[in-house]
Design an enzyme around this catalytic site. Structure first.
Site, PDB file in Angstrom:
ATOM      1  N   GLU A 110     -12.063  11.000  24.230  1.00  0.00           N
ATOM      2  CA  GLU A 110     -13.390  10.366  24.118  1.00  0.00           C
ATOM      3  C   GLU A 110     -14.442  11.054  24.982  1.00  0.00           C
ATOM      4  O   GLU A 110     -14.116  11.862  25.859  1.00  0.00           O
ATOM      5  CB  GLU A 110     -13.290   8.881  24.496  1.00  0.00           C
ATOM      6  N   LYS A 162      -8.570  -1.289  32.415  1.00  0.00           N
ATOM      7  CA  LYS A 162      -9.164  -1.109  33.738  1.00  0.00           C
ATOM      8  C   LYS A 162      -9.022  -2.364  34.585  1.00  0.00           C
ATOM      9  O   LYS A 162      -9.249  -3.471  34.115  1.00  0.00           O
ATOM     10  CB  LYS A 162     -10.628  -0.716  33.587  1.00  0.00           C
TER      11      LYS A 162
END
Ligand code: PSU
Ligand code: MN
Length: 304
Positions: free
Chosen positions: A22, A157
């Site tokens: 990405e 995360k």
């Protein structure tokens, strides 16, 4: 509709293993110049493991897979002034011919269009802490529910609400596979106190699950959770304290929407004097290598 580099075009035509990467992590996830250095090292790690890297972004309104070095440098230097693009943003950025850094969700969409099945990142987006009030749930999770691409990440995360993220993935029918672990990793650390759905210890084992899922036409992705290597992991109590400080500051300053994740990552880097960035870089490299192994195993199995 999608512009592939000549190398990537050949690789896909010839069924060579490819790994999608990405670009939001480049523009919004890390500062310059570490972002560009990391993006290039990640590509090299994929090559060294025997697969072809395909960094994905939107440039001048064109969907691109297989960015060249100059394009990675261009995006990395522009940093957060590049628009962070998720599924909802894609039509506008393309129609107005702007540049866009693709999140996990947008990268999955473009990877699928290009015929790429395996994608490596740092950590996927998820359900944010306080989501019961804010309803801030990353579009990455919806994308995992609908788009046939496997995402290798170090869990989600740690800035997120990890139990709610796992609940959401369960509801959406997204398998969460731990690579050589029973525990869902928390990005900067190997432990979260939460379990993955299934532990699989080999790239071949993971590849066979992917093949089976899509042969059965069970649409959607798979989240492959790969813990950060022990030597690069951060002490859990220290990182948790910093995350709480960063989350509190974001709330006090009313930072929300797509600005929240980049703000938290940068703040945590500042609060840890850069050591969170080091961990972040190492975990991405580690994920790129695993994704390359899985991509190789997948192409071999598919050929049989
Ligand atoms: N992983 C990283 N750093 C990042 C991201 C992932 O190590 O910056 C990015 C990805 O692009 C992911 C996005 O899709 O953060 C999630 O943003 P949000 O929470 O706004 O959906
Ligand atoms: Mn969000």
């Amino acid at each position: 509709m999608i512009h592939l580099s000549p190398e990537l075009h050949d690789a896909i035509q010839n069924d060579l293993p490819v790994v999608a990467l990405e670009s939001t992590i480049i523009t919004h996830g890390m500062p310059y110049p570490e972002n560009v250095e990391t993006a290039l090292r990640v590509e090299q790690a994929v090559r060294d493991t025997g697969a072809i890297p395909a960094t994905i972004a939107i440039i001048g309104g064109k969907l691109k897979a297989g960015l060249i070095k100059a394009e990675i440098e261009y995006l990395g230097k522009k940093g957060q002034s590049v628009i962070k693009v998720s599924r909802r943003d894609m039509p506008v950025i393309c129609a107005t011919k702007q540049d866009g850094a693709t999140t996990v969700a947008a990268t999955m969409i473009i990877a699928k269009m290009a015929g790429i099945k395996i994608f490596a990142t740092g950590g996927v987006g998820g359900v944010h802490r306080g989501a019961i009030q804010t309803m801030d749930i990353s579009a990455d999770l919806q994308e995992l529910a609908r788009t046939n691409v496997a995402v290798v990440s170090s869990g989600a995360k740690a800035i997120l609400d990890l139990p709610l993220t796992l609940e959401y993935l369960e509801t959406m029918g997204v398998p969460v596979i731990g690579y050589q672990t029973e525990e869902f990793p928390a990005f900067y650390t190997r432990e979260s106190g939460l379990n993955v759905d299934y532990r699989i210890d080999t790239p071949e084992g993971i590849a066979s699950v992917l093949l089976q899922k899509w042969e059965l036409e069970l649409n959607g992705g798979v989240l492959i959770a790969n813990p950060i290597p022990r030597v690069y992991a951060m002490p859990p109590d220290i990182i948790e304290a910093k995350i709480e400080m960063a989350v509190a500051e974001a709330a006090a300053r009313s930072i929300s929407g797509k600005d929240l994740t980049p703000f938290l990552l940068a703040k945590i880097e500042e609060l840890t004097s850069g050591s969170s960035l080091k961990s972040n870089i190492e975990l991405v490299l580690n994920n790129a290598r695993l994704a390359a192994h899985i991509s190789k195993a997948y192409m071999e199995l598919r050929g049989e």
